[in-house]
Design a protein around this motif. Structure first.
Motif, PDB file in Angstrom:
ATOM      1  N   THR A   1       0.827  -1.149   0.201  1.00  4.23           N
ATOM      2  CA  THR A   1      -0.040  -0.338  -0.160  1.00  4.23           C
ATOM      3  C   THR A   1       1.171   1.112   0.037  1.00  4.23           C
ATOM      4  OG1 THR A   1      -1.230  -1.371   1.165  1.00  4.23           O
ATOM      5  CG2 THR A   1      -1.980   0.915   0.988  1.00  4.23           C
ATOM      6  N   ALA A   2       0.103   1.782  -1.552  1.00  4.98           N
ATOM      7  CA  ALA A   2       1.201   3.090  -1.372  1.00  4.98           C
ATOM      8  C   ALA A   2       0.864   4.601  -0.627  1.00  4.98           C
ATOM      9  CB  ALA A   2       1.825   3.163  -2.276  1.00  4.98           C
ATOM     10  N   ASN A   3       0.822   4.891   0.268  1.00  4.89           N
ATOM     11  CA  ASN A   3       0.011   6.571   0.794  1.00  4.89           C
ATOM     12  C   ASN A   3       0.003   7.064  -0.060  1.00  4.89           C
ATOM     13  OD1 ASN A   3      -1.877   5.344   2.763  1.00  4.89           O
ATOM     14  ND2 ASN A   3       0.028   4.110   3.815  1.00  4.89           N
ATOM     15  N   LEU A   4      -0.825   8.541  -1.042  1.00  2.65           N
ATOM     16  CA  LEU A   4      -0.273   9.224  -1.502  1.00  2.65           C
ATOM     17  C   LEU A   4      -0.898  10.598  -0.967  1.00  2.65           C
ATOM     18  CD1 LEU A   4      -0.632   8.108  -4.820  1.00  2.65           C
ATOM     19  CD2 LEU A   4       1.421   7.736  -4.096  1.00  2.65           C
ATOM     20  N   LYS A   5      -0.461  11.718  -1.415  1.00  2.00           N
ATOM     21  CA  LYS A   5      -0.907  13.523  -0.976  1.00  2.00           C
ATOM     22  C   LYS A   5      -0.882  13.928  -1.421  1.00  2.00           C
ATOM     23  CE  LYS A   5      -1.750  14.505   3.160  1.00  2.00           C
ATOM     24  NZ  LYS A   5      -1.613  15.381   4.376  1.00  2.00           N
ATOM     25  N   PHE A   6      -1.993  14.360  -2.966  1.00  2.00           N
ATOM     26  CA  PHE A   6      -2.162  15.492  -3.484  1.00  2.00           C
ATOM     27  C   PHE A   6      -2.060  17.460  -3.059  1.00  2.00           C
ATOM     28  CE2 PHE A   6      -2.941  11.206  -5.356  1.00  2.00           C
ATOM     29  CZ  PHE A   6      -1.682  11.394  -6.271  1.00  2.00           C
TER      30      PHE A   6
ATOM     31  N   ILE B   1      -5.603  16.132  -0.686  1.00  2.00           N
ATOM     32  CA  ILE B   1      -5.864  15.329  -1.399  1.00  2.00           C
ATOM     33  C   ILE B   1      -5.121  13.904  -1.380  1.00  2.00           C
ATOM     34  CG2 ILE B   1      -7.470  14.083  -3.210  1.00  2.00           C
ATOM     35  CD1 ILE B   1      -6.962  17.364  -4.189  1.00  2.00           C
ATOM     36  N   GLU B   2      -5.984  13.148  -0.387  1.00  2.00           N
ATOM     37  CA  GLU B   2      -5.199  11.472   0.127  1.00  2.00           C
ATOM     38  C   GLU B   2      -5.940  10.303  -0.577  1.00  2.00           C
ATOM     39  OE1 GLU B   2      -5.836  11.163   4.171  1.00  2.00           O
ATOM     40  OE2 GLU B   2      -4.071  12.688   4.930  1.00  2.00           O
ATOM     41  N   SER B   3      -4.873  10.050  -1.196  1.00  2.00           N
ATOM     42  CA  SER B   3      -5.646   8.453  -1.853  1.00  2.00           C
ATOM     43  C   SER B   3      -4.727   7.358  -1.937  1.00  2.00           C
ATOM     44  CB  SER B   3      -5.398   9.046  -3.655  1.00  2.00           C
ATOM     45  OG  SER B   3      -5.333   7.112  -3.991  1.00  2.00           O
ATOM     46  N   LYS B   4      -4.911   5.803  -2.504  1.00  2.03           N
ATOM     47  CA  LYS B   4      -3.911   5.200  -1.813  1.00  2.03           C
ATOM     48  C   LYS B   4      -3.681   3.915  -3.422  1.00  2.03           C
ATOM     49  CE  LYS B   4      -4.678   4.313   2.863  1.00  2.03           C
ATOM     50  NZ  LYS B   4      -5.604   3.123   3.711  1.00  2.03           N
ATOM     51  N   PHE B   5      -2.613   4.012  -3.165  1.00  2.00           N
ATOM     52  CA  PHE B   5      -2.272   2.562  -4.734  1.00  2.00           C
ATOM     53  C   PHE B   5      -2.122   1.305  -3.765  1.00  2.00           C
ATOM     54  CE2 PHE B   5       0.549   0.517  -7.656  1.00  2.00           C
ATOM     55  CZ  PHE B   5      -0.376   0.404  -8.422  1.00  2.00           C
ATOM     56  N   LEU B   6      -2.694   0.601  -4.655  1.00  4.32           N
ATOM     57  CA  LEU B   6      -3.092  -1.095  -4.077  1.00  4.32           C
ATOM     58  C   LEU B   6      -2.151  -2.507  -5.335  1.00  4.32           C
ATOM     59  CD1 LEU B   6      -5.396   0.363  -2.334  1.00  4.32           C
ATOM     60  CD2 LEU B   6      -5.286  -1.742  -1.061  1.00  4.32           C
ATOM     61  N   LEU B   7      -1.163  -2.778  -4.066  1.00  2.00           N
ATOM     62  CA  LEU B   7      -0.741  -4.087  -5.256  1.00  2.00           C
ATOM     63  C   LEU B   7      -0.683  -5.508  -4.519  1.00  2.00           C
ATOM     64  CD1 LEU B   7       1.719  -4.610  -7.982  1.00  2.00           C
ATOM     65  CD2 LEU B   7       2.882  -3.970  -6.970  1.00  2.00           C
ATOM     66  N   THR B   8      -1.626  -5.820  -5.486  1.00  2.00           N
ATOM     67  CA  THR B   8      -1.003  -6.939  -4.977  1.00  2.00           C
ATOM     68  C   THR B   8      -0.323  -7.897  -5.327  1.00  2.00           C
ATOM     69  OG1 THR B   8      -3.853  -6.281  -4.411  1.00  2.00           O
ATOM     70  CG2 THR B   8      -3.535  -9.364  -4.677  1.00  2.00           C
TER      71      THR B   8
ATOM     72  N   THR C   1     -10.260   6.032  -4.672  1.00  3.53           N
ATOM     73  CA  THR C   1     -10.908   7.094  -5.120  1.00  3.53           C
ATOM     74  C   THR C   1     -10.151   7.876  -4.075  1.00  3.53           C
ATOM     75  OG1 THR C   1     -12.771   5.732  -5.930  1.00  3.53           O
ATOM     76  CG2 THR C   1     -12.756   8.247  -4.841  1.00  3.53           C
ATOM     77  N   PRO C   2      -9.461   9.207  -4.376  1.00  5.35           N
ATOM     78  CA  PRO C   2      -8.948   9.934  -3.489  1.00  5.35           C
ATOM     79  C   PRO C   2     -10.631  10.547  -2.487  1.00  5.35           C
ATOM     80  CG  PRO C   2      -8.655  10.438  -5.765  1.00  5.35           C
ATOM     81  CD  PRO C   2      -9.507   9.374  -5.482  1.00  5.35           C
ATOM     82  N   THR C   3     -10.120  10.608  -1.287  1.00  4.90           N
ATOM     83  CA  THR C   3     -10.913  11.528  -0.289  1.00  4.90           C
ATOM     84  C   THR C   3     -10.090  13.085  -0.114  1.00  4.90           C
ATOM     85  OG1 THR C   3      -8.979  10.820   2.286  1.00  4.90           O
ATOM     86  CG2 THR C   3     -10.981   9.310   1.059  1.00  4.90           C
ATOM     87  N   VAL C   4     -10.975  13.746   0.204  1.00  4.24           N
ATOM     88  CA  VAL C   4     -10.253  15.385  -0.371  1.00  4.24           C
ATOM     89  C   VAL C   4     -10.988  15.955   1.316  1.00  4.24           C
ATOM     90  CG1 VAL C   4     -11.101  16.995  -1.058  1.00  4.24           C
ATOM     91  CG2 VAL C   4     -10.954  15.685  -2.380  1.00  4.24           C
ATOM     92  N   SER C   5     -10.115  17.017   1.783  1.00  5.69           N
ATOM     93  CA  SER C   5      -9.747  17.841   2.544  1.00  5.69           C
ATOM     94  C   SER C   5     -10.358  19.011   2.571  1.00  5.69           C
ATOM     95  CB  SER C   5      -8.625  17.314   3.972  1.00  5.69           C
ATOM     96  OG  SER C   5      -9.128  18.279   5.111  1.00  5.69           O
ATOM     97  N   GLU C   6     -11.645  19.731   2.629  1.00  4.43           N
ATOM     98  CA  GLU C   6     -11.860  20.617   1.891  1.00  4.43           C
ATOM     99  C   GLU C   6     -10.883  21.852   2.588  1.00  4.43           C
ATOM    100  OE1 GLU C   6     -15.798  22.457   1.233  1.00  4.43           O
ATOM    101  OE2 GLU C   6     -16.223  20.431   0.472  1.00  4.43           O
TER     102      GLU C   6
END
Length: 237
Positions: free
Chosen positions: A106-111, A115-122, A144-149
């Motif tokens: 699991t890669a935890n990303l921030k844009f 904006i937070e999202s994840k990329f999961l490699l199985t 799908t990204p989650t957004v903190s307004e």
């Protein structure tokens, strides 16, 4: 005491090298790499687990501290950085869950720092000996990204609201697909052999066929319930 000292020395070397962010950003110096590799070798010779592929210590959630050229951790980092400039996206963490013969990186990303999202490699894991395993990529998933307004700059809030409104107007099948994330089938694209050169209750060291090491430390917290079968079903001594 010698093994404890070697583990502390290795963790200190990671910190001196700039930690995870320096590694994924390509800022780790040759001197730091040499120092880390020397301490990895020092710890490996004190390995307390002679058959790590069938050890109960292997299953669990692990945090990437260091990774080599063939690692799924490096694959994930490169996949992301080739698609998003560092000014737009930041890889803030990378961990791996090993359970029931599979691993999920699991890669935890921030844009834009908001904006937070994840990329999961199985990947599928197959036990091929007391220290050797095979790993086959299965799929990747962009959540799908989650957004903190509250954290979004004012100049971007209108664009975000427009995008959210457009999403709601899409046909239901397309909207559901977007909401569930983007899946990338990877079966048949990549596999590798690796050995587990060190394993205890706190640290896992893996080396690929070229000898490049991944070093992971165990993350605290409850694990998902385990199935009846174990990771060692494909191997018999």
């Amino acid at each position: 005491m010698e093994r404890l000292s070697a583990k502390e020395s290795l963790l200190l070397a990671f910190k001196d090298a700039g930690g995870f962010q320096s590694l994924v950003g390509g800022k780790t110096t040759e001197m730091h790499r040499i120092d880390v590799n020397e301490r990895i070798i020092g710890l490996e010779r004190l390995n307390p687990t002679p058959r790590p592929t069938t050890s109960p210590f292997l299953e669990g959630r692990w945090n990437f501290e260091w990774f080599g050229s063939g690692s799924p951790g490096l694959f994930t980092a490169r996949f992301l950085f080739e698609r998003f400039p560092v000014t737009l996206a930041n890889l803030v963490g990378l961990d791996m869950l090993i359970k029931d013969g599979y691993s999920k990186v699991t890669a935890n990303l921030k844009f834009l720092n908001s904006i937070e999202s994840k990329f999961l490699l199985t990947t599928k894991l197959s036990v091929e000996g007391p220290i050797r395993m095979k790993e086959e990529y299965v799929e990747g998933l962009f959540e799908t990204p989650t957004v903190s307004e509250q954290a979004i700059p004012e100049q971007l809030k209108d664009a975000l609201r427009q995008a959210a409104g457009s999403l709601q107007q899409l046909p239901a099948p397309i909207k559901d697909a977007v909401s569930n994330g983007l899946t990338l089938p990877l079966s048949g694209t990549f596999q590798r052999l690796f050995i587990i050169s060190y394993l205890d209750e706190e640290i896992l060291i893996i080396r690929d066929s070229a000898g490049a090491p991944d070093v992971l430390t165990r993350l605290e917290g409850p694990l998902p319930p385990l199935a009846d079968e174990t990771i060692a079903t494909e191997y018999e001594s």
